[in-house]
Design an enzyme around this catalytic site. Structure first.
Site, PDB file in Angstrom:
ATOM      1  N   GLU A  53      -0.085 -12.345 -20.228  1.00 48.41           N
ATOM      2  CA  GLU A  53       0.521 -12.208 -18.899  1.00 48.41           C
ATOM      3  C   GLU A  53       0.668 -13.547 -18.179  1.00 48.41           C
ATOM      4  O   GLU A  53       1.165 -13.598 -17.064  1.00 48.41           O
ATOM      5  CB  GLU A  53      -0.250 -11.197 -18.046  1.00 48.41           C
ATOM      6  CG  GLU A  53      -1.733 -11.402 -17.961  1.00 48.41           C
ATOM      7  CD  GLU A  53      -2.441 -10.290 -17.171  1.00 48.41           C
ATOM      8  OE1 GLU A  53      -1.780  -9.463 -16.527  1.00 48.41           O
ATOM      9  OE2 GLU A  53      -3.684 -10.279 -17.198  1.00 48.41           O
TER      10      GLU A  53
ATOM     11  N   CYS B 105       1.881  -3.026 -21.463  1.00 50.60           N
ATOM     12  CA  CYS B 105       1.226  -2.118 -20.515  1.00 50.60           C
ATOM     13  C   CYS B 105       1.648  -2.389 -19.083  1.00 50.60           C
ATOM     14  O   CYS B 105       1.158  -1.766 -18.153  1.00 50.60           O
ATOM     15  CB  CYS B 105      -0.292  -2.164 -20.659  1.00 50.60           C
ATOM     16  SG  CYS B 105      -0.988  -3.785 -20.265  1.00 50.60           S
TER      17      CYS B 105
ATOM     18  N   HIS C 248       0.817  -1.222   0.000  1.00 55.40           N
ATOM     19  CA  HIS C 248       0.000   0.000   0.000  1.00 55.40           C
ATOM     20  C   HIS C 248       0.840   1.256   0.000  1.00 55.40           C
ATOM     21  O   HIS C 248       0.616   2.182  -0.770  1.00 55.40           O
ATOM     22  CB  HIS C 248      -0.899   0.014   1.234  1.00 55.40           C
ATOM     23  CG  HIS C 248      -1.888  -1.088   1.227  1.00 55.40           C
ATOM     24  ND1 HIS C 248      -2.330  -1.703   2.352  1.00 55.40           N
ATOM     25  CD2 HIS C 248      -2.522  -1.683   0.198  1.00 55.40           C
ATOM     26  CE1 HIS C 248      -3.194  -2.647   2.030  1.00 55.40           C
ATOM     27  NE2 HIS C 248      -3.332  -2.650   0.726  1.00 55.40           N
TER      28      HIS C 248
ATOM     29  N   ASN D 255       4.026  -7.258 -15.420  1.00 55.31           N
ATOM     30  CA  ASN D 255       4.014  -7.475 -13.960  1.00 55.31           C
ATOM     31  C   ASN D 255       3.629  -8.908 -13.651  1.00 55.31           C
ATOM     32  O   ASN D 255       4.273  -9.590 -12.852  1.00 55.31           O
ATOM     33  CB  ASN D 255       3.008  -6.542 -13.272  1.00 55.31           C
ATOM     34  CG  ASN D 255       3.236  -5.092 -13.615  1.00 55.31           C
ATOM     35  OD1 ASN D 255       4.330  -4.718 -14.006  1.00 55.31           O
ATOM     36  ND2 ASN D 255       2.206  -4.272 -13.483  1.00 55.31           N
ATOM     37  N   ASP D 256       2.561  -9.361 -14.286  1.00 57.99           N
ATOM     38  CA  ASP D 256       2.128 -10.733 -14.039  1.00 57.99           C
ATOM     39  C   ASP D 256       2.966 -11.738 -14.818  1.00 57.99           C
ATOM     40  O   ASP D 256       3.247 -12.825 -14.322  1.00 57.99           O
ATOM     41  CB  ASP D 256       0.642 -10.894 -14.395  1.00 57.99           C
ATOM     42  CG  ASP D 256      -0.238 -10.388 -13.265  1.00 57.99           C
ATOM     43  OD1 ASP D 256       0.066 -10.694 -12.101  1.00 57.99           O
ATOM     44  OD2 ASP D 256      -1.210  -9.662 -13.535  1.00 57.99           O
TER      45      ASP D 256
ATOM     46  N   ARG E  58       4.587 -10.911  -6.767  1.00 59.35           N
ATOM     47  CA  ARG E  58       4.968  -9.520  -7.036  1.00 59.35           C
ATOM     48  C   ARG E  58       4.743  -8.594  -5.852  1.00 59.35           C
ATOM     49  O   ARG E  58       5.218  -7.472  -5.837  1.00 59.35           O
ATOM     50  CB  ARG E  58       4.222  -8.993  -8.282  1.00 59.35           C
ATOM     51  CG  ARG E  58       2.727  -9.044  -8.145  1.00 59.35           C
ATOM     52  CD  ARG E  58       2.038  -8.794  -9.468  1.00 59.35           C
ATOM     53  NE  ARG E  58       1.628  -7.416  -9.613  1.00 59.35           N
ATOM     54  CZ  ARG E  58       0.736  -6.996 -10.497  1.00 59.35           C
ATOM     55  NH1 ARG E  58       0.185  -7.863 -11.333  1.00 59.35           N
ATOM     56  NH2 ARG E  58       0.410  -5.739 -10.575  1.00 59.35           N
TER      57      ARG E  58
HETATM   58  C1  PEP Z   1       0.436  -6.476 -15.612  1.00 59.01           C
HETATM   59  O1  PEP Z   1       0.193  -7.559 -15.077  1.00 59.01           O
HETATM   60  O2  PEP Z   1       1.567  -6.176 -16.052  1.00 59.01           O
HETATM   61  C2  PEP Z   1      -0.624  -5.459 -15.746  1.00 59.01           C
HETATM   62  C3  PEP Z   1      -0.458  -4.407 -16.518  1.00 59.01           C
HETATM   63  O3  PEP Z   1      -1.766  -5.613 -15.042  1.00 59.01           O
HETATM   64  P1  PEP Z   1      -1.900  -5.463 -13.445  1.00 59.01           P
HETATM   65  O4  PEP Z   1      -0.634  -4.805 -12.953  1.00 59.01           O
HETATM   66  O5  PEP Z   1      -3.110  -4.648 -13.214  1.00 59.01           O
HETATM   67  O6  PEP Z   1      -2.038  -6.891 -13.012  1.00 59.01           O
HETATM   68 MG    MG Z   2      -1.825  -8.182 -14.730  1.00 58.32          MG
END
Ligand code: PEP
Ligand code: MG
Length: 588
Positions: free
Chosen positions: A443, A514, A198, A466-467, A477
């Site tokens: 992802e 993204c 957070h 990220n995923d 993560r």
């Molecule tokens: C990702 O997983 O990289 C992504 C853009 O989605 P989120 O961070 O919302 O899971």
């Molecule tokens: Mg994601």
């Protein structure tokens, strides 16, 4: 006092210098005593009223959220409200009072300790951050019980403000972060928290330097110690000598000047020196974020994380946003972007973004009922969202982006649902863009390894790094204990990215990124050199990425990129990246 330096997890940008303001958690060594049998019910009532008061406090903070508050905060407040309403907190301690005659504080602490022990036993690293949430809620109740409100410095007027104040705490709850906005804090330092905790998320949104996961900083740092936070490096210098302060003040001034200069690039298109145009788009969480996207010069929204409309709903009449509410939000974002494309991602809840406490697999949420898996199990909810998105598509270009797709049948079912939503709207004579583009987030590693399945059926792809990194490297993560193993330049990740962009090129469909890698300037040349032509990121990072693109000649990067993609030796990858002019990428 001797100076020393602490190394933690960098989660925000910039440098700040100020004095430490320590936030002590409410003392967990509360008074322990047994209440007489005839006083048990009034002790129960005392705890119930404290819980009710905390509910009210959370609601007040919620209602007082300024319009420019980071969008995540409402969601975080809701998580705390949900925890507060959970029988584990709102009922179990009452039973402890009734059965064991414990005083209210003791009963609460006993219950929290039992819960914490359960979390520890499960040995799921992900749950560590949820455990912190429960403790924050408990501390709030204890503060009310003990009649001791958290001490905050009052809002100082300029002439009595001797120095910037930096919050130092074991952990900071989102609700407290909200209160801190009104006080002159310019940095955050916490013992706990991972890169997606957070404190990390909110400080990034607020643009305030922060370092988390420092272990025991709150014990080592003393009230009013001078501190320097170097957010980019994840470093906190405690009690620095004046020569070090001077050095950081100079760096701070240079950074500030550079940022101002970058803002002048707003209207300049992102074109490389050899004439390749890159589309830089923004990630948004609520329609009002579109203004910042335009301000940063984004050519569209590459990721509208629609789940934030579904969270933060305390005090709303409906638990889920209605079709009308969603339609208004999507339409507003589309109108705000003035003809630029808006890519709306369908609901991505589960894992670290629970819709409520009961709807996800608590044991392994990242692998559970998340995103499209959830939507396909809740067809009515999904249909409502698809109708709202389709209806918004008459106000400007809208693309639908579907998260976590893994199986071929999931693609088919999603497309069928979109078709069903279209048929319904047609039957009701409601207009929408019949040619709306539908894309998949790549992802899950399985998706990146079965791209022909995706390119055949979809109009575009967007990589959620990220995923993709979380699932490929098996690194949660949100967990600071494994944050050092999270690497965007692991050969496996680079191979998956390259495979995806190449498959898109071959099939003639665009492939965007993204996830966080798109906003990491150390990787910009690598990504555009690999062939990516669309990058979507938080608006604040966009000018820096644009400048990197303006300074890049893609053709002359190619020899390095080829070597990187052929190599499975991290040292070679690191070396070639440095030669690309991106020294500073940490080797894992
Ligand atoms: C990702 O997983 O990289 C992504 C853009 O989605 P989120 O961070 O919302 O899971
Ligand atoms: Mg994601």
């Amino acid at each position: 006092m001797a100076s020393f330096t602490l190394q933690g997890i960098p989660v925000s940008r910039g440098i700040t210098i100020g004095r430490a303001h320590l936030l002590r958690p409410a003392a967990l060594d509360v008074e322990h005593y047994l209440v007489a049998q005839e006083e048990v019910e009034s002790e129960v009532l005392r705890l119930q009223s404290a819980i009710a008061q905390v509910h009210k406090e959370l609601q007040t903070i919620w209602a007082d959220l300024p319009p420019d508050a980071p969008t995540e905060l409402g969601a975080f407040l809701d998580v705390h409200a949900l925890i507060l309403s959970d029988p584990m907190i709102s009922e179990a301690p009452l039973e402890v009072i009734r059965i064991r005659n414990y005083n209210a504080e003791w009963a609460l602490v006993t219950q929290i300790e039992a819960l914490s022990a359960q979390f520890d036993e499960i040995e799921d690293d992900y749950l560590r951050e949820r455990k912190a949430d429960i403790q924050q809620v408990a501390e709030r109740i204890l503060k009310v019980l003990m009649g001791s409100a958290q001490h905050l410095p009052h809002q100082a007027s300029d002439d009595e403000r001797p120095a910037n104040l930096i919050v130092v705490a074991r952990d900071i709850s989102p609700a407290d972060m909200m209160q801190f906005r009104n006080v002159a804090f310019t940095g955050f330092v916490t013992d706990e928290g991972g890169p997606n905790s957070h404190t990390a998320i909110v400080s990034r949104s607020l643009g305030i330097p922060a370092v988390v996961g420092l272990g025991n900083a709150s014990e080592l740092i003393e009230q009013d110690d001078w501190l320097i936070i170097d957010s980019d490096a994840g470093v906190v210098v405690v009690a620095p000598p004046s020569i070090v302060i001077d050095y950081y003040r100079d760096r701070q001034a240079v950074l500030l000047k550079a940022r101002k200069k970058l803002n002048r690039l707003k209207k300049t298109p992102a074109i490389t020196q050899d004439g390749i145009e890159i589309s830089l788009l923004a990630n948004i969480e609520l329609p009002q974020d579109a203004a910042a996207a335009l301000e940063a010069g984004a050519v569209g929204v590459g990721l509208f994380r629609s789940e934030f409309l579904f969270m933060g709903r305390t005090g709303h009449e409906h638990v889920l946003p209605t079709e009308e509410e969603q339609f208004a939000a999507y339409r507003d974002a589309v109108l705000a972007m003035k003809g630029r494309p808006v890519t709306i991602r369908t609901l991505d809840v589960g894992a670290d973004k629970p819709l409520d406490t009961t709807d996800h697999n608590i044991l392994n949420p990242a692998l559970g009922l998340r995103a499209i898996r959830y939507c396909l199990q809740e067809p009515q909810l999904f249909l409502t969202q698809l109708r709202a998105i389709l209806r918004a598509s008459v106000f400007g270009p809208v693309h639908i982006l579907v998260p976590m797709l893994t199986h071929s049948f999931e693609i088919d079912q999603t497309l069928e649902m979109i078709e069903k939503a279209k048929q319904e709207l047609r039957a009701e004579n409601i207009k929408f863009d019949d040619k709306i583009l539908v894309g998949a987030m790549i992802e899950v590693p399985a998706a990146a390894l079965s791209l022909p399945m995706f390119v055949k059926k979809l109009d575009f792809l967007s990589i959620g790094t990220n995923d993709l990194i979380q699932y490929t490297l098996a690194i949660d993560r949100a967990d600071h204990e494994v944050a050092h193993l999270y690497s965007d330049i692991h050969p496996a990740i680079l191979q998956l990215l390259h495979m995806t962009v190449s498959a898109g090129e071959k099939a003639g469909i665009p492939v965007a990124i993204c996830g966080g890698m798109a906003g990491d300037v150390r990787l910009t040349r690598l990504l555009i050199g690999m062939g990516f032509r669309e990058l979507s990121m938080p608006a604040a990072l966009l000018p820096e990425i644009k400048q990197a693109i303006l300074n890049t000649h893609i053709e002359s990067c190619q020899p390095h990129i080829k070597k990187i993609l052929r190599s499975f030796d991290p040292a070679v990858i690191h070396d070639e990246l440095s030669q690309l002019g991106m020294a500073g990428v940490t080797l894992q």
